[in-house]
Every structure is written in C-alpha cells, then in structure tokens.
Design a protein around this motif. Sequence first.
Motif, mmCIF file in Angstrom:
data_model
loop_
_atom_site.group_PDB
_atom_site.id
_atom_site.type_symbol
_atom_site.label_atom_id
_atom_site.label_comp_id
_atom_site.label_asym_id
_atom_site.label_seq_id
_atom_site.Cartn_x
_atom_site.Cartn_y
_atom_site.Cartn_z
ATOM 1 N N UNK A 1 40.591 25.453 -24.601
ATOM 2 C CA UNK A 1 40.470 26.867 -24.243
ATOM 3 C C UNK A 1 40.722 26.836 -22.638
ATOM 4 N N UNK A 2 40.119 25.869 -22.087
ATOM 5 C CA UNK A 2 40.405 25.898 -20.613
ATOM 6 C C UNK A 2 41.864 25.503 -20.373
ATOM 7 N N UNK A 3 42.558 24.859 -21.082
ATOM 8 C CA UNK A 3 43.862 24.942 -20.694
ATOM 9 C C UNK A 3 44.781 26.241 -21.007
ATOM 10 N N UNK B 1 23.825 24.482 -14.573
ATOM 11 C CA UNK B 1 24.579 23.075 -14.974
ATOM 12 C C UNK B 1 24.277 22.647 -16.297
ATOM 13 N N UNK B 2 23.408 23.341 -16.977
ATOM 14 C CA UNK B 2 23.428 22.891 -18.383
ATOM 15 C C UNK B 2 24.593 23.617 -19.337
ATOM 16 N N UNK B 3 25.227 24.253 -18.746
ATOM 17 C CA UNK B 3 26.733 25.178 -19.290
ATOM 18 C C UNK B 3 27.872 24.165 -19.198
ATOM 19 N N UNK B 4 27.728 23.183 -18.136
ATOM 20 C CA UNK B 4 28.876 22.403 -17.741
ATOM 21 C C UNK B 4 29.253 21.762 -19.035
ATOM 22 N N UNK B 5 30.588 21.884 -19.259
ATOM 23 C CA UNK B 5 31.205 21.057 -20.140
ATOM 24 C C UNK B 5 31.199 21.830 -21.767
ATOM 25 N N UNK B 6 30.564 22.953 -21.549
ATOM 26 C CA UNK B 6 30.563 23.917 -22.929
ATOM 27 C C UNK B 6 31.677 24.387 -23.305
ATOM 28 N N UNK C 1 43.393 29.359 -20.642
ATOM 29 C CA UNK C 1 42.916 30.175 -19.662
ATOM 30 C C UNK C 1 43.656 29.678 -18.261
ATOM 31 N N UNK C 2 43.848 28.380 -18.148
ATOM 32 C CA UNK C 2 44.408 28.107 -16.893
ATOM 33 C C UNK C 2 45.886 28.473 -16.986
ATOM 34 N N UNK C 3 46.656 28.484 -18.024
ATOM 35 C CA UNK C 3 48.017 28.958 -18.355
ATOM 36 C C UNK C 3 48.112 30.316 -18.101
ATOM 37 N N UNK C 4 47.227 31.086 -18.914
ATOM 38 C CA UNK C 4 47.197 32.667 -18.637
ATOM 39 C C UNK C 4 47.093 33.034 -17.140
ATOM 40 N N UNK C 5 46.165 32.319 -16.605
ATOM 41 C CA UNK C 5 45.955 32.727 -15.029
ATOM 42 C C UNK C 5 47.298 32.294 -14.248
#
Length: 75
Positions: free
Chosen positions: A55-57, A45-50, A59-63
């Motif tokens: 970058x998430x966007x 959980x301490x990684x959440x939001x890191x 990654x999502x587009x690449x997927x």
Amino acid sequence: MTTSIADQVIEQLKIMPQDLQYQVLEFARNLTSSKIKGVPGKQLLHFAGSIPKEDLQLMSEAIKQDCKQVDTDEL
C-alpha cells in the motif's frame, strides 16, 4: 544589536493605516487565544508499521504521478 521581533512589528504598525493595525491586533489576539491541536508524535508510535508495504508503494507511486499534473479547472 538585533532588533526584537516585537520592535519590528511595532515599526511596521506605525506605518500602517489604522484599519490594517486593527487586523493585526485581531490576528494577534486570535493567536494567543488559540489552543494547540493534535497529539505528540510519541502517542502515534504504535501506528508505525501498520500500513502494508504494498500500500505504501502504491501511495508513493500515486503521489509521484499526480504531483506532476496541474488541474487547470480546479476551483
């Protein structure tokens, strides 16, 4: 009355050739001796939001793009 999983496996084993029965036995032995790998999610959980939202966007587009393609030359 529901047949137990063990009983169902035994019924299947009865109709298998001996070499396949041995494979099932080895598989079962490996399952019972294997150790659970990984860590509980609570420890992560301490990684959440890191990861930054940008970058998430990306990654999502690449997927989305790559999941619609098939590599016919893949080995």
